[in-house]
Design a protein around this motif. Structure first.
Motif, PDB file in Angstrom:
ATOM      1  N   ALA A 103       0.818  -1.214   0.000  1.00 43.18           N
ATOM      2  CA  ALA A 103       0.000   0.000   0.000  1.00 43.18           C
ATOM      3  C   ALA A 103       0.853   1.267   0.000  1.00 43.18           C
ATOM      4  O   ALA A 103       0.504   2.264  -0.656  1.00 43.18           O
ATOM      5  CB  ALA A 103      -0.938  -0.019   1.206  1.00 43.18           C
ATOM      6  N   PHE A 104       1.971   1.244   0.730  1.00 42.89           N
ATOM      7  CA  PHE A 104       2.811   2.446   0.851  1.00 42.89           C
ATOM      8  C   PHE A 104       3.945   2.500  -0.178  1.00 42.89           C
ATOM      9  O   PHE A 104       4.729   3.453  -0.172  1.00 42.89           O
ATOM     10  CB  PHE A 104       3.401   2.531   2.262  1.00 42.89           C
ATOM     11  CG  PHE A 104       2.447   3.054   3.286  1.00 42.89           C
ATOM     12  CD1 PHE A 104       2.401   4.414   3.599  1.00 42.89           C
ATOM     13  CD2 PHE A 104       1.570   2.201   3.935  1.00 42.89           C
ATOM     14  CE1 PHE A 104       1.504   4.895   4.532  1.00 42.89           C
ATOM     15  CE2 PHE A 104       0.683   2.675   4.886  1.00 42.89           C
ATOM     16  CZ  PHE A 104       0.639   4.028   5.188  1.00 42.89           C
ATOM     17  N   SER A 105       4.032   1.448  -1.027  1.00 42.21           N
ATOM     18  CA  SER A 105       5.128   1.427  -2.002  1.00 42.21           C
ATOM     19  C   SER A 105       4.842   2.277  -3.228  1.00 42.21           C
ATOM     20  O   SER A 105       5.752   2.570  -4.007  1.00 42.21           O
ATOM     21  CB  SER A 105       5.404  -0.016  -2.435  1.00 42.21           C
ATOM     22  OG  SER A 105       4.295  -0.533  -3.172  1.00 42.21           O
ATOM     23  N   GLY A 106       3.567   2.607  -3.443  1.00 43.07           N
ATOM     24  CA  GLY A 106       3.203   3.423  -4.597  1.00 43.07           C
ATOM     25  C   GLY A 106       2.971   2.641  -5.865  1.00 43.07           C
ATOM     26  O   GLY A 106       2.901   3.236  -6.950  1.00 43.07           O
ATOM     27  N   VAL A 107       2.849   1.306  -5.782  1.00 47.31           N
ATOM     28  CA  VAL A 107       2.644   0.508  -7.002  1.00 47.31           C
ATOM     29  C   VAL A 107       1.202   0.571  -7.494  1.00 47.31           C
ATOM     30  O   VAL A 107       0.898   0.110  -8.589  1.00 47.31           O
ATOM     31  CB  VAL A 107       3.048  -0.965  -6.769  1.00 47.31           C
ATOM     32  CG1 VAL A 107       4.530  -1.076  -6.512  1.00 47.31           C
ATOM     33  CG2 VAL A 107       2.247  -1.579  -5.625  1.00 47.31           C
ATOM     34  N   GLY A 108       0.319   1.100  -6.677  1.00 50.91           N
ATOM     35  CA  GLY A 108      -1.067   1.240  -7.111  1.00 50.91           C
ATOM     36  C   GLY A 108      -2.040   0.421  -6.293  1.00 50.91           C
ATOM     37  O   GLY A 108      -1.696  -0.641  -5.765  1.00 50.91           O
ATOM     38  N   LEU A 109      -3.263   0.925  -6.216  1.00 55.38           N
ATOM     39  CA  LEU A 109      -4.303   0.251  -5.439  1.00 55.38           C
ATOM     40  C   LEU A 109      -4.683  -1.090  -6.043  1.00 55.38           C
ATOM     41  O   LEU A 109      -5.040  -2.022  -5.326  1.00 55.38           O
ATOM     42  CB  LEU A 109      -5.542   1.164  -5.357  1.00 55.38           C
ATOM     43  CG  LEU A 109      -6.715   0.640  -4.520  1.00 55.38           C
ATOM     44  CD1 LEU A 109      -6.275   0.457  -3.069  1.00 55.38           C
ATOM     45  CD2 LEU A 109      -7.904   1.596  -4.612  1.00 55.38           C
ATOM     46  N   VAL A 141      12.203  -4.212  -4.108  1.00 56.73           N
ATOM     47  CA  VAL A 141      11.880  -2.804  -4.327  1.00 56.73           C
ATOM     48  C   VAL A 141      10.602  -2.423  -3.595  1.00 56.73           C
ATOM     49  O   VAL A 141      10.532  -1.391  -2.906  1.00 56.73           O
ATOM     50  CB  VAL A 141      11.733  -2.508  -5.836  1.00 56.73           C
ATOM     51  CG1 VAL A 141      11.243  -1.073  -6.058  1.00 56.73           C
ATOM     52  CG2 VAL A 141      13.046  -2.753  -6.556  1.00 56.73           C
ATOM     53  N   VAL A 142       9.572  -3.269  -3.733  1.00 54.40           N
ATOM     54  CA  VAL A 142       8.278  -2.957  -3.124  1.00 54.40           C
ATOM     55  C   VAL A 142       8.378  -2.892  -1.606  1.00 54.40           C
ATOM     56  O   VAL A 142       7.894  -1.945  -0.972  1.00 54.40           O
ATOM     57  CB  VAL A 142       7.218  -4.002  -3.545  1.00 54.40           C
ATOM     58  CG1 VAL A 142       5.938  -3.836  -2.715  1.00 54.40           C
ATOM     59  CG2 VAL A 142       6.899  -3.859  -5.021  1.00 54.40           C
ATOM     60  N   ILE A 143       9.035  -3.882  -0.993  1.00 57.31           N
ATOM     61  CA  ILE A 143       9.111  -3.926   0.475  1.00 57.31           C
ATOM     62  C   ILE A 143       9.979  -2.791   1.014  1.00 57.31           C
ATOM     63  O   ILE A 143       9.599  -2.109   1.967  1.00 57.31           O
ATOM     64  CB  ILE A 143       9.642  -5.296   0.939  1.00 57.31           C
ATOM     65  CG1 ILE A 143       8.615  -6.387   0.620  1.00 57.31           C
ATOM     66  CG2 ILE A 143       9.941  -5.272   2.438  1.00 57.31           C
ATOM     67  CD1 ILE A 143       9.070  -7.790   0.957  1.00 57.31           C
ATOM     68  N   SER A 144      11.157  -2.579   0.395  1.00 57.09           N
ATOM     69  CA  SER A 144      12.031  -1.510   0.891  1.00 57.09           C
ATOM     70  C   SER A 144      11.387  -0.144   0.725  1.00 57.09           C
ATOM     71  O   SER A 144      11.437   0.698   1.638  1.00 57.09           O
ATOM     72  CB  SER A 144      13.382  -1.555   0.164  1.00 57.09           C
ATOM     73  OG  SER A 144      13.202  -1.376  -1.234  1.00 57.09           O
ATOM     74  N   THR A 145      10.769   0.087  -0.425  1.00 58.57           N
ATOM     75  CA  THR A 145      10.093   1.371  -0.650  1.00 58.57           C
ATOM     76  C   THR A 145       8.903   1.524   0.280  1.00 58.57           C
ATOM     77  O   THR A 145       8.680   2.601   0.863  1.00 58.57           O
ATOM     78  CB  THR A 145       9.631   1.482  -2.114  1.00 58.57           C
ATOM     79  OG1 THR A 145      10.747   1.313  -2.986  1.00 58.57           O
ATOM     80  CG2 THR A 145       8.985   2.844  -2.371  1.00 58.57           C
ATOM     81  N   GLY A 146       8.150   0.451   0.420  1.00 58.01           N
ATOM     82  CA  GLY A 146       6.968   0.503   1.289  1.00 58.01           C
ATOM     83  C   GLY A 146       7.331   0.770   2.733  1.00 58.01           C
ATOM     84  O   GLY A 146       6.667   1.566   3.414  1.00 58.01           O
ATOM     85  N   ILE A 147       8.376   0.107   3.228  1.00 57.45           N
ATOM     86  CA  ILE A 147       8.803   0.320   4.618  1.00 57.45           C
ATOM     87  C   ILE A 147       9.277   1.756   4.817  1.00 57.45           C
ATOM     88  O   ILE A 147       8.947   2.406   5.820  1.00 57.45           O
ATOM     89  CB  ILE A 147       9.920  -0.675   4.992  1.00 57.45           C
ATOM     90  CG1 ILE A 147       9.373  -2.102   5.043  1.00 57.45           C
ATOM     91  CG2 ILE A 147      10.534  -0.303   6.342  1.00 57.45           C
ATOM     92  CD1 ILE A 147      10.432  -3.158   5.282  1.00 57.45           C
TER      93      ILE A 147
END
Length: 401
Positions: A257-263, A384-390
């Motif tokens: 949700a916080f990674s910015g990949v989209g809803l 990428v998703v997890i690091s960006t999201g965290i």
């Protein structure tokens, strides 16, 4: 001083039946101690009340009950092959003692305590090994493999078998053999004290004879009696795993949700969780021979129960299966009388228990596969998703304060 004579028997041996009768006739015991507890004694005498399906559902010991049924089936099949009913030597001991008005002492531990301690002390890998070995053994017996029953009473053969069992399942051997050796020895010591001038004949499975004799030779080595009877309280690994899964799933959704990949990616991650748990749980219920209503129920609830360590999809499916099949009380006895697994699988109560076990297994498999395949299915880079999201989540949290 009281005298104790131990007869080591095989539970499906005609020679053991004859040996028991001869020993009672020649030894003239003042009491006959047999390797039974009150529950199994009542069952052997056809005096026990069969549990209802509600009893089974309330206890929820579906996996251990399946193992118990399969073990009983294996013993019964061996008995059929050699033409002897399982427990025939115990029946012979009871009949001979009653005919001569000799008191009977039930010296084994409560079967419910034994099974509980056995199953709860097994590790996950030990449980898998035990179930697999049981399936292989049943397949071999059903395919006509012969077993030399009488050789299983020879001490050198017993020693080899016991040693192999201890290597295969050390916790299982402790609960099924060592603890019961000590429990029975305790009971025989008590009988000996109660009858200082009497003669006690103990009819015991051959695998217990060596351990019991060692304790009787040196009673000081006996463990405390209470340690053999209390219910085990193993570390709740299942609950820890369940809470861990809940945390990981929530963490994963938050990271996406916080990674910015989209809803839409977040929605697909959630839908994949629902579908993979529901489909696998439903498929396993159908493989168990469960009713379509039970499979549909597991499909609908598996995604939720997999996030709640206190609930399991198979349990709910079993309740539905029980309401649809309506197993009669007589099913419990039928399971212990079937002559083939195919016949057993048709019994409604067996279906209820199998639905519970396999429904849970399907949901568990869904959890494992989800965390393996969720990122390939979503087509995103997990690093990428997890690091960006965290990073974004941390910035949001710190921004609140």
């Amino acid at each position: 001083m009281a005298e104790i004579k131990i007869i080591g028997t095989a539970h499906v041996s005609q020679e053991s039946v004859n040996e028991v009768r001869t020993a009672i006739e020649d030894y003239h015991p003042d009491v006959v101690a047999i390797e039974l507890d009150p529950a199994r004694y009542s069952a052997l005498k056809k005096q026990a009340r069969d549990p209802s399906v509600n009893d089974v559902l309330e206890v929820k010991n579906f996996n251990s009950l399946l193992v118990q049924w399969l073990l009983a089936y294996l013993q019964r099949k061996i008995g059929f092959d050699v033409g002897v009913e399982p427990g025939a030597e115990m029946k012979a001991a009871i009949a001979e003692a009653e005919q001569r008005n000799i008191p009977i002492a039930l010296v084994d531990r409560d079967i419910r305590v034994t099974l509980m301690r056995f199953w709860n002390t097994l590790g996950f890998i030990e449980k898998l090994k035990m179930i697999w070995a049981l399936i292989i053994s049943i397949a071999e017996i059903d395919n006509g493999q012969e077993i030399d029953i009488e050789s299983l009473k020879e001490q050198n053969v017993i020693d080899v078998v016991m040693e192999e069992f201890r290597k295969f399942s050390p916790n299982g051997a402790r609960a099924l053999i060592d603890e019961r050796d000590a429990f029975i020895a305790h009971q025989l010591v008590i009988l000996k004290a109660q009858r200082p001038e009497g003669k006690i004949l103990a009819v015991i499975g051959a695998g217990h004879r060596k351990g019991i004799s060692a304790y009787l030779d040196d009673p000081k080595t006996l463990p405390p009696f209470d340690s053999l009877t209390k219910e085990p309280k193993p570390f709740p690994w299942a609950k820890v795993f369940g809470f861990g899964v809940t945390f990981l799933f929530a963490f994963l959704l938050a990271a996406i949700a916080f990674s910015g990949v989209g809803l839409n990616v977040l929605l697909y991650a959630f839908l994949f969780w629902v579908i993979i748990h529901g489909v696998l749980s439903a498929i396993f219920v159908l493989l168990a021979g469960g009713h379509p209503y039970s499979a549909l129920t597991c499909f609908c609830v598996a995604w939720m129960t997999s996030l709640n360590p206190m609930l399991h999809a198979g349990w709910i499916g079993a309740y539905v299966e029980a309401r649809v099949r309506k197993p009669p009380v007589t099913d419990f006895r039928k399971i212990y009388e079937t002559e083939s697994l195919k016949e057993m699988a048709k019994i409604p109560l067996f279906k209820v228990v199998l639905v519970a076990a396999l429904g849970n297994l399907g949901s568990l498999l869904g959890t494992v596969l989800y965390f393996i395949f969720v990122f390939p299915v979503l087509g995103i880079d997990p690093t990428v998703v997890i690091s960006t999201g965290i990073g974004n989540l941390w910035a949001w949290v710190t921004g609140l304060f």
